[in-house]
Design a protein around this motif. Structure first.
Motif, mmCIF file in Angstrom:
data_model
loop_
_atom_site.group_PDB
_atom_site.id
_atom_site.type_symbol
_atom_site.label_atom_id
_atom_site.label_comp_id
_atom_site.label_asym_id
_atom_site.label_seq_id
_atom_site.Cartn_x
_atom_site.Cartn_y
_atom_site.Cartn_z
ATOM 1 N N THR A 30 0.834 -1.208 0.000
ATOM 2 C CA THR A 30 0.000 0.000 0.000
ATOM 3 C C THR A 30 0.865 1.253 0.000
ATOM 4 N N HIS A 77 4.667 6.015 8.093
ATOM 5 C CA HIS A 77 3.651 5.640 7.105
ATOM 6 C C HIS A 77 3.139 4.228 7.389
ATOM 7 N N ARG A 80 0.677 4.360 10.247
ATOM 8 C CA ARG A 80 -0.584 4.933 9.767
ATOM 9 C C ARG A 80 -1.383 3.892 8.991
ATOM 10 N N CYS A 81 -0.712 3.194 8.097
ATOM 11 C CA CYS A 81 -1.372 2.170 7.293
ATOM 12 C C CYS A 81 -1.909 1.038 8.172
ATOM 13 N N ILE A 83 -2.800 1.251 11.336
ATOM 14 C CA ILE A 83 -3.952 1.752 12.107
ATOM 15 C C ILE A 83 -5.209 1.724 11.236
ATOM 16 N N GLU A 84 -5.079 2.157 9.974
ATOM 17 C CA GLU A 84 -6.222 2.105 9.057
ATOM 18 C C GLU A 84 -6.684 0.664 8.845
ATOM 19 N N LEU A 85 -5.746 -0.244 8.657
ATOM 20 C CA LEU A 85 -6.080 -1.655 8.468
ATOM 21 C C LEU A 85 -6.767 -2.208 9.715
ATOM 22 N N LYS A 86 -6.243 -1.869 10.873
ATOM 23 C CA LYS A 86 -6.842 -2.331 12.142
ATOM 24 C C LYS A 86 -8.280 -1.840 12.267
ATOM 25 N N ASP A 87 -8.511 -0.565 11.954
ATOM 26 C CA ASP A 87 -9.870 -0.018 12.033
ATOM 27 C C ASP A 87 -10.816 -0.755 11.088
ATOM 28 N N ASN A 88 -10.352 -1.050 9.874
ATOM 29 C CA ASN A 88 -11.182 -1.789 8.914
ATOM 30 C C ASN A 88 -11.441 -3.219 9.377
#
Length: 165
Positions: A30, A77, A80-81, A83-88
């Motif tokens: 990503t 980065h 950040r990526c 954290i976004e994956l964890k939230d999803n």
């Protein structure tokens, strides 16, 4: 002869390492796509020795991999990526799509902790010297070249200097 820097994994740890490897591949792919990095980010993001160190650290809480050339820019980065994956993944879990996502969420949390806490040999500070020297010694247990012997001597001098502070 031992050819791995990591201690052998149990079956459970091997499955965890495989899961973490897949999660890291998603994040690095990503990031390299978003940033248009050459060769998928290989080299500039530490995709080589560092990944094996990240996995080992996430699985065992430590690693003997050396050198670790992570840079804060790309690791920020990566976090950040992740954290976004964890939230999803949590959205999938909360929607009861599958409870197996809990293991993936736990893996992402381990990777975030790892990246936030693993040391880098690019910016060796006094507080990190001992760990870096121990990983160097684990990577080169037998000395075949004068350069390695010279490096060990220099590292010992640095270690003694930092220890006296």
């Amino acid at each position: 002869k031992k050819v791995s820097l990591a201690e052998p994994y149990s079956n459970e740890k091997a499955v965890l390492a495989a899961r973490l490897s897949g999660l890291m591949a998603v994040a690095f792919s990503t990031i390299s796509t978003e940033m248009n990095l050459p060769l998928g980010g290989y080299g500039v993001m530490g995709i080589c020795n560092d990944i094996s160190g990240f996995i080992d650290f996430a699985v065992n809480g430590k690693t003997a991999a050396y050198p670790l050339f992570t840079t804060g820019r790309y690791m920020s980065h990566f976090i950040r990526c992740m954290i976004e994956l964890k939230d999803n993944l949590k959205l999938c879990t909360s929607a009861n799509i599958t409870t197996s996502m809990d293991k993936a969420v736990n893996g992402v949390e381990k990777l975030i902790y790892t990246i936030a806490n693993i040391e880098s040999d690019l910016h060796l500070s006094p507080s990190m010297a001992q760990n870096s020297i121990e990983r160097y010694r684990a990577s080169y247990p037998e000395i075949y070249f004068q350069e390695t012997a010279d490096s060990m001597k220099i590292l010992d001098e640095i270690y003694d200097m930092y220890r006296s502070i």
